[in-house]
Design a protein around this motif. Sequence first.
Motif, PDB file in Angstrom:
ATOM      1  N   ALA A  38       9.172 -23.176   0.027  1.00 55.57           N
ATOM      2  CA  ALA A  38       8.556 -22.224   0.950  1.00 55.57           C
ATOM      3  C   ALA A  38       8.983 -22.528   2.377  1.00 55.57           C
ATOM      4  O   ALA A  38       9.304 -21.615   3.149  1.00 55.57           O
ATOM      5  CB  ALA A  38       7.046 -22.259   0.824  1.00 55.57           C
ATOM      6  N   VAL A  39       9.003 -23.805   2.739  1.00 53.59           N
ATOM      7  CA  VAL A  39       9.448 -24.194   4.086  1.00 53.59           C
ATOM      8  C   VAL A  39      10.875 -23.715   4.310  1.00 53.59           C
ATOM      9  O   VAL A  39      11.197 -23.118   5.345  1.00 53.59           O
ATOM     10  CB  VAL A  39       9.373 -25.728   4.266  1.00 53.59           C
ATOM     11  CG1 VAL A  39       9.979 -26.128   5.595  1.00 53.59           C
ATOM     12  CG2 VAL A  39       7.938 -26.203   4.197  1.00 53.59           C
ATOM     13  N   ALA A  40      11.716 -23.945   3.327  1.00 53.70           N
ATOM     14  CA  ALA A  40      13.120 -23.549   3.448  1.00 53.70           C
ATOM     15  C   ALA A  40      13.248 -22.037   3.616  1.00 53.70           C
ATOM     16  O   ALA A  40      13.998 -21.557   4.475  1.00 53.70           O
ATOM     17  CB  ALA A  40      13.893 -24.001   2.208  1.00 53.70           C
ATOM     18  N   ILE A  41      12.528 -21.287   2.791  1.00 53.10           N
ATOM     19  CA  ILE A  41      12.613 -19.821   2.875  1.00 53.10           C
ATOM     20  C   ILE A  41      12.193 -19.339   4.252  1.00 53.10           C
ATOM     21  O   ILE A  41      12.858 -18.505   4.870  1.00 53.10           O
ATOM     22  CB  ILE A  41      11.724 -19.171   1.791  1.00 53.10           C
ATOM     23  CG1 ILE A  41      12.306 -19.428   0.407  1.00 53.10           C
ATOM     24  CG2 ILE A  41      11.583 -17.675   2.025  1.00 53.10           C
ATOM     25  CD1 ILE A  41      11.383 -19.042  -0.726  1.00 53.10           C
ATOM     26  N   ILE A  42      11.085 -19.871   4.750  1.00 54.34           N
ATOM     27  CA  ILE A  42      10.580 -19.406   6.049  1.00 54.34           C
ATOM     28  C   ILE A  42      11.550 -19.781   7.165  1.00 54.34           C
ATOM     29  O   ILE A  42      11.845 -18.969   8.053  1.00 54.34           O
ATOM     30  CB  ILE A  42       9.167 -19.970   6.300  1.00 54.34           C
ATOM     31  CG1 ILE A  42       8.176 -19.415   5.267  1.00 54.34           C
ATOM     32  CG2 ILE A  42       8.696 -19.647   7.711  1.00 54.34           C
ATOM     33  CD1 ILE A  42       7.984 -17.925   5.315  1.00 54.34           C
ATOM     34  N   TYR A  43      12.060 -21.015   7.120  1.00 55.69           N
ATOM     35  CA  TYR A  43      13.019 -21.425   8.148  1.00 55.69           C
ATOM     36  C   TYR A  43      14.280 -20.554   8.101  1.00 55.69           C
ATOM     37  O   TYR A  43      14.804 -20.141   9.143  1.00 55.69           O
ATOM     38  CB  TYR A  43      13.415 -22.891   7.976  1.00 55.69           C
ATOM     39  CG  TYR A  43      12.540 -23.855   8.744  1.00 55.69           C
ATOM     40  CD1 TYR A  43      12.166 -25.076   8.190  1.00 55.69           C
ATOM     41  CD2 TYR A  43      12.082 -23.568  10.025  1.00 55.69           C
ATOM     42  CE1 TYR A  43      11.371 -25.979   8.880  1.00 55.69           C
ATOM     43  CE2 TYR A  43      11.279 -24.459  10.721  1.00 55.69           C
ATOM     44  CZ  TYR A  43      10.927 -25.664  10.139  1.00 55.69           C
ATOM     45  OH  TYR A  43      10.136 -26.558  10.820  1.00 55.69           O
ATOM     46  N   LEU A  44      14.768 -20.277   6.888  1.00 61.61           N
ATOM     47  CA  LEU A  44      15.970 -19.441   6.767  1.00 61.61           C
ATOM     48  C   LEU A  44      15.717 -18.051   7.334  1.00 61.61           C
ATOM     49  O   LEU A  44      16.567 -17.470   8.011  1.00 61.61           O
ATOM     50  CB  LEU A  44      16.393 -19.349   5.300  1.00 61.61           C
ATOM     51  CG  LEU A  44      17.086 -20.591   4.753  1.00 61.61           C
ATOM     52  CD1 LEU A  44      17.268 -20.485   3.242  1.00 61.61           C
ATOM     53  CD2 LEU A  44      18.452 -20.790   5.425  1.00 61.61           C
ATOM     54  N   PHE A  45      14.544 -17.519   7.060  1.00 60.08           N
ATOM     55  CA  PHE A  45      14.194 -16.192   7.574  1.00 60.08           C
ATOM     56  C   PHE A  45      14.208 -16.217   9.099  1.00 60.08           C
ATOM     57  O   PHE A  45      14.800 -15.357   9.755  1.00 60.08           O
ATOM     58  CB  PHE A  45      12.798 -15.801   7.070  1.00 60.08           C
ATOM     59  CG  PHE A  45      12.566 -14.325   6.976  1.00 60.08           C
ATOM     60  CD1 PHE A  45      12.528 -13.528   8.114  1.00 60.08           C
ATOM     61  CD2 PHE A  45      12.365 -13.727   5.748  1.00 60.08           C
ATOM     62  CE1 PHE A  45      12.310 -12.163   8.025  1.00 60.08           C
ATOM     63  CE2 PHE A  45      12.138 -12.367   5.644  1.00 60.08           C
ATOM     64  CZ  PHE A  45      12.107 -11.584   6.787  1.00 60.08           C
ATOM     65  N   GLY A  46      13.542 -17.241   9.663  1.00 60.72           N
ATOM     66  CA  GLY A  46      13.494 -17.361  11.127  1.00 60.72           C
ATOM     67  C   GLY A  46      14.888 -17.523  11.714  1.00 60.72           C
ATOM     68  O   GLY A  46      15.220 -16.947  12.754  1.00 60.72           O
ATOM     69  N   LEU A  47      15.687 -18.326  11.016  1.00 63.60           N
ATOM     70  CA  LEU A  47      17.070 -18.549  11.461  1.00 63.60           C
ATOM     71  C   LEU A  47      17.839 -17.236  11.459  1.00 63.60           C
ATOM     72  O   LEU A  47      18.593 -16.933  12.392  1.00 63.60           O
ATOM     73  CB  LEU A  47      17.730 -19.537  10.498  1.00 63.60           C
ATOM     74  CG  LEU A  47      18.972 -20.258  10.990  1.00 63.60           C
ATOM     75  CD1 LEU A  47      18.641 -21.127  12.186  1.00 63.60           C
ATOM     76  CD2 LEU A  47      19.538 -21.131   9.866  1.00 63.60           C
ATOM     77  N   ALA A  48      17.651 -16.441  10.404  1.00 63.79           N
ATOM     78  CA  ALA A  48      18.347 -15.155  10.300  1.00 63.79           C
ATOM     79  C   ALA A  48      17.942 -14.234  11.450  1.00 63.79           C
ATOM     80  O   ALA A  48      18.796 -13.582  12.060  1.00 63.79           O
ATOM     81  CB  ALA A  48      18.038 -14.494   8.954  1.00 63.79           C
ATOM     82  N   VAL A  49      16.662 -14.201  11.752  1.00 61.02           N
ATOM     83  CA  VAL A  49      16.201 -13.365  12.858  1.00 61.02           C
ATOM     84  C   VAL A  49      16.827 -13.853  14.171  1.00 61.02           C
ATOM     85  O   VAL A  49      17.258 -13.058  15.010  1.00 61.02           O
ATOM     86  CB  VAL A  49      14.658 -13.392  12.959  1.00 61.02           C
ATOM     87  CG1 VAL A  49      14.177 -12.727  14.235  1.00 61.02           C
ATOM     88  CG2 VAL A  49      14.048 -12.717  11.752  1.00 61.02           C
ATOM     89  N   TRP A  50      16.899 -15.153  14.343  1.00 58.78           N
ATOM     90  CA  TRP A  50      17.491 -15.736  15.564  1.00 58.78           C
ATOM     91  C   TRP A  50      18.981 -15.417  15.648  1.00 58.78           C
ATOM     92  O   TRP A  50      19.481 -15.013  16.696  1.00 58.78           O
ATOM     93  CB  TRP A  50      17.260 -17.244  15.556  1.00 58.78           C
ATOM     94  CG  TRP A  50      17.781 -17.970  16.748  1.00 58.78           C
ATOM     95  CD1 TRP A  50      18.195 -17.462  17.937  1.00 58.78           C
ATOM     96  CD2 TRP A  50      17.917 -19.386  16.851  1.00 58.78           C
ATOM     97  NE1 TRP A  50      18.575 -18.468  18.790  1.00 58.78           N
ATOM     98  CE2 TRP A  50      18.434 -19.666  18.153  1.00 58.78           C
ATOM     99  CE3 TRP A  50      17.657 -20.456  15.978  1.00 58.78           C
ATOM    100  CZ2 TRP A  50      18.679 -20.976  18.587  1.00 58.78           C
ATOM    101  CZ3 TRP A  50      17.910 -21.742  16.431  1.00 58.78           C
ATOM    102  CH2 TRP A  50      18.421 -21.998  17.721  1.00 58.78           C
TER     103      TRP A  50
END
Lengths: 134, 221, 535
Positions: A38-50
Motif C-alpha cells: 500500500a505504501v508503494a502504491i501510494i508513493y508511486l501515485f504521488g510520484l506520477a502526479v509530481w
Amino acid sequence: MRGGAIPILAWGTILLLLAIGNWVWNGRLVGGLAASGAVAIIYLFGLAVWLARREAIRRGPPEPREDPETIPQTSLAAVGIGVSAGCALFGLAWAKFLLDFGIALFIVSVGRMALEFRAERASRRQVLAEEKHE
Amino acid sequence: MQPIGVAQALVSTRAEYEHLFSIYVPIAVGVFLLIVVIVVVAVFAFRRRPPERAARWHENNPVEATYAVVLGCVAAFLLYLTFTTEHKVDTVANRTRPAVVVDVVASKWEWTFNYPAYGFSERSGTVGRQPLVVPAGEAVRFNLNSVDVIHSFWIPALRYKHDAIPGSTQLITLTFSRGVFPGQCAEFCGLRHSDMIFTAYAVTPTEFAAWAKSKGRGPTP
Amino acid sequence: MTGWFGAVTSTDHKRMGLTLGVCSLFFFLLGGVFALLMRTQLAQSNMQFVSDNSYNELFTMHGSTMIYLFVTPMAIALGLYLVPLQIGATRVSAPRLCLIGLWTWLCGGLVMQQGWFASGGAGRTGWSSIAPLSNGTNTPGVGQDLWVIGVILAACGILLMAACLVTTIARRRAPGMSLLRMPVFTWTELVSVLMVVGSFPMLILAMVLLYIDRHGGHIFTGFTGAIDYQDLFWFFGHPVVYVMFFPYLGSAAEAIAVSSHKRWFGYIAFVASMMMFAALSMAVWSHHMYVTGGVTNQYFAFTSTLLLVPAGIEYFDVVGTLIGGSIVLRTSMLFALTFFIQFLIGGLSGIFVASPVLDYQAYGTYIVVAHFHYTLFAGSIFGFFAGVYHWFPKITGAFLRERLGKLQLLLMVVGTNLTFFPMFFLGNDGMPRRVSRYPTHPGWGTLNELETIGAGIIALGVLTFLINVFVSLRRRVPAGDDPWLGHTLEWATTSPPPPLNFEAPLPPIRSYAPLLDLREQEIDRARERAEVTAD
C-alpha cells in the motif's frame, strides 16, 4: 495543479511509519507485505502526479491555466472496455463463448479508444493552430 | 495433581471481561450522554439567531490540540487496562497447569471432545445432545482443532471464544464455576452452522473424576 | 449528447455520478429486500420461512450488495458529481478511465446477482468469504464463483473511479484553491479515495487467489493459508468501512455548517485528523482476527484504540460548528444531527470491540452486527440522506418535500434503533451471527420479533423517501442556484449545473467557504453603510 502531490505523499509517509510499526510488532509476512504494498502504491501515485507537472510538489494555490482544455463528451470505447471485461470474466465462470466474445469486444474497444484519443489530440492541435493565427 | 505449596491463580475469563466491561461501558455511556446533551442544548440555544448574527469564529487550535492530548490519555488508559487483562487471559491462563486436558475437534457440524488422560471421546452430535463435562473450579485446557473449515469454540457465559483452525492446534485455558453452560460455534461454517451447539456441564472434581474414569459410560452428572 | 445513448456513454462527471448513484440506489433496495427476508426468518426461533441454504445466500448477498454495490459506490458517486464542482473544475481527470470503471463496476454487480440463477445458489459464505470455507471443496458451484468474479469486477471498477478522483483533486483545482481551501466534503472524499487506491488492490489479489484456490490451486491451505487469506482480505476490509463512512461524514458536515450559517469549525484540526484517521484505518485490520490466535493482538488493539483520537476531534468540530451559529432545523440538518448521534453508538461500540478481551465475547455475535449497523446504517446512511436533502436541489433544480423528509427521518430513527439496539443484548447473551435459526432462550424470541418490526419500519421510511423523490420531481418546486445560502462553489452555479459546470466567472477563493466569505463581506459593508448614514 500546484501542491496536488503533497497530500498523497504525506499520507504515504504516515502509512510508511505505520507499516514499520506493523513489521516490528506484528511481523506477519503477508500482512507486512500488504502494508508495504500500500505504501508503494501510494508513493508511486504521488510520484506520477509530481512527474506529470513539477509544480505538484510546490505549496500554494494553483495558478490559472493557459492551455486549452479538451473535454470529451462521450466514450463508447470506455463502455466497451468495461462491458467486455465483465463479459469475459463472467464467461470464465459461466460459458466459454462469453469469454471469447468478451476478449474480442475488449480488443475492438481498445482499438476504438486509441481512435478516440487520436481524434482528441487532432482537435486539440487544430484549436492551438487556430489560436496561433489569431 | 498440583505440587503442594504452589499457589496457582486461576484466570476467570468471565471476571476479566466483566471487569473491563464495567469500565468501558460506563465511559461510553457517559461520552454518549455528554455529546447528546451538548448537541441538543446547542441546537435549541442557537435556533433563534438571524443568519447575519451567526458567529464568525471557526477555530481554536490550542484548545483542540489539548483536547487531542486528553483523548490520547484516555486511549492510553484503555490500552493499559486492555493489555493487562489480555495478558492474563491469553498468557497467564495458558501457563497454569491444567487439571484436565480436552482435545476438541470441530467438524461440520458437531464437536468431538477427547479426554486423552482417560482414553475416550464424546461426540456432541449436531444440536449438542451429548455434553462436554468438565470439573468446576479448576483450570481446563482445551486444544482446539478442526478437520475441515474454521469453527469457533464459544461459551457465552464464560465470555470467551477461540477459533479452531484446520492445520493448527490452538491452546486455551478456561475455568468454570459449577453449572450448565450452552456453547455454540461462532464462526460461520456452512449449511448447519446454526446447529453446531454443545452444552458444557461443570461439575465437582470428584463427580468429574468418577464420570471420566467410567469413560463417560456412567450417568452424566 | 442527448438521449439514452448519450447518457450511457457520457463522460460528463455529473452524468457518470448520477448513473452510478441511481444504480447504487437500486442495489440498496435489492439489499434491503434481502434484509427483510432475513428478518422474517429470524422473527421467531426455529422458523423455516426460508431454507438454511437460502438464508446463508441471503446474508452473504445482503452484505455484499450493500457494501460493494451500494454504500461504497454511492460514496464515489457523490464524489464524482460534487468534487469537480466544489473545486471549481469543469471535468474530472481521465474521464474515460472513470467511465470504464463505472461499467466494470456495473457488470460486477450484475454478475454477482447472476449467482441466484446458478445451481447451488448465489454466494453463500458470508461477505468476507473466509477460506477454507469458501474454497472449491467446501463451497463448490458456479454461484460462488460468480460471487468472486462479481467482487473482482466491482472492486476494479471502484478502484478506477477512485484513482480518477484522486487525480482530479490533485490536478484540477481552480486558481486560488490551495489544498487548505478545499471544502470539508472534498477532503473527506480525498482521504476515502486514497484508502481505496491503497487497499482495494489487496482485495482484488485475495479474490483472484481465491478463485484459483477454488479451481485446483492449493493457495489458502493449512493454518498459515487461512490466516493469510484473512490478512489480505481484512487489509482491504477495514479501510473499506471508512470509505463507507468519511464521505457521508463530509455530507453531514456540509449540511450542518450551511444550516448553522457558520463555516465548519476546526478545519485544520479536521484535515489533520482525517489524514490520521484514514492512515490508522490501514493499520488496524487484524482486529477482525483476534480470535484466530494468528496475529499479535496487542499491536492491533493499540492502533484500533487510537482511532478514538481523530474520532473525538470530529465531534469537537461538530459542536464547535453548532455553537454560535444560526441554526435551521431543515430535513438535511436533522438527518445530519441524527447521523452524528447515532454514529456515536457505533463508534463507541467500536472502541469496545477494539479490546481483544471484550472481542473474545463479541466476535461472531450480534454485538458485532449491532456495531457495524450502527456505524454503517444508523451512521453513514443517515449522513447519506443528509447529503441527499442538501444537494438534491442542486442536482435536479427542485426541492425535496420537507414534510415527507421529516416523516422519513422519524420512521427511520424509530425503525433503526428498534432493529439494531436489542442486538447488543442478544449478542452478549449468546446469539451468534450468521445463524438461520436460534434456540428458544428466554427473551430471544421477543427481541428478534421487535427487530423484525423495526426492519419493517425502516422499509416504510425508505418507501417514504422514494415517494418524496417521485412527488418532488413530478410537481417541482424550483430551488434556484443557492437555496440554502451555501458556502462552497457548487452553489455558485445554476441548479442543475451546465455541462461545463460554471458559466459565470468563479468568485474569489480565499478560504474553504468562498461564498460565505462573500456574504460576510456584504454584511460588513451593509453595516458600515448603515453606520455612515446613521451619523
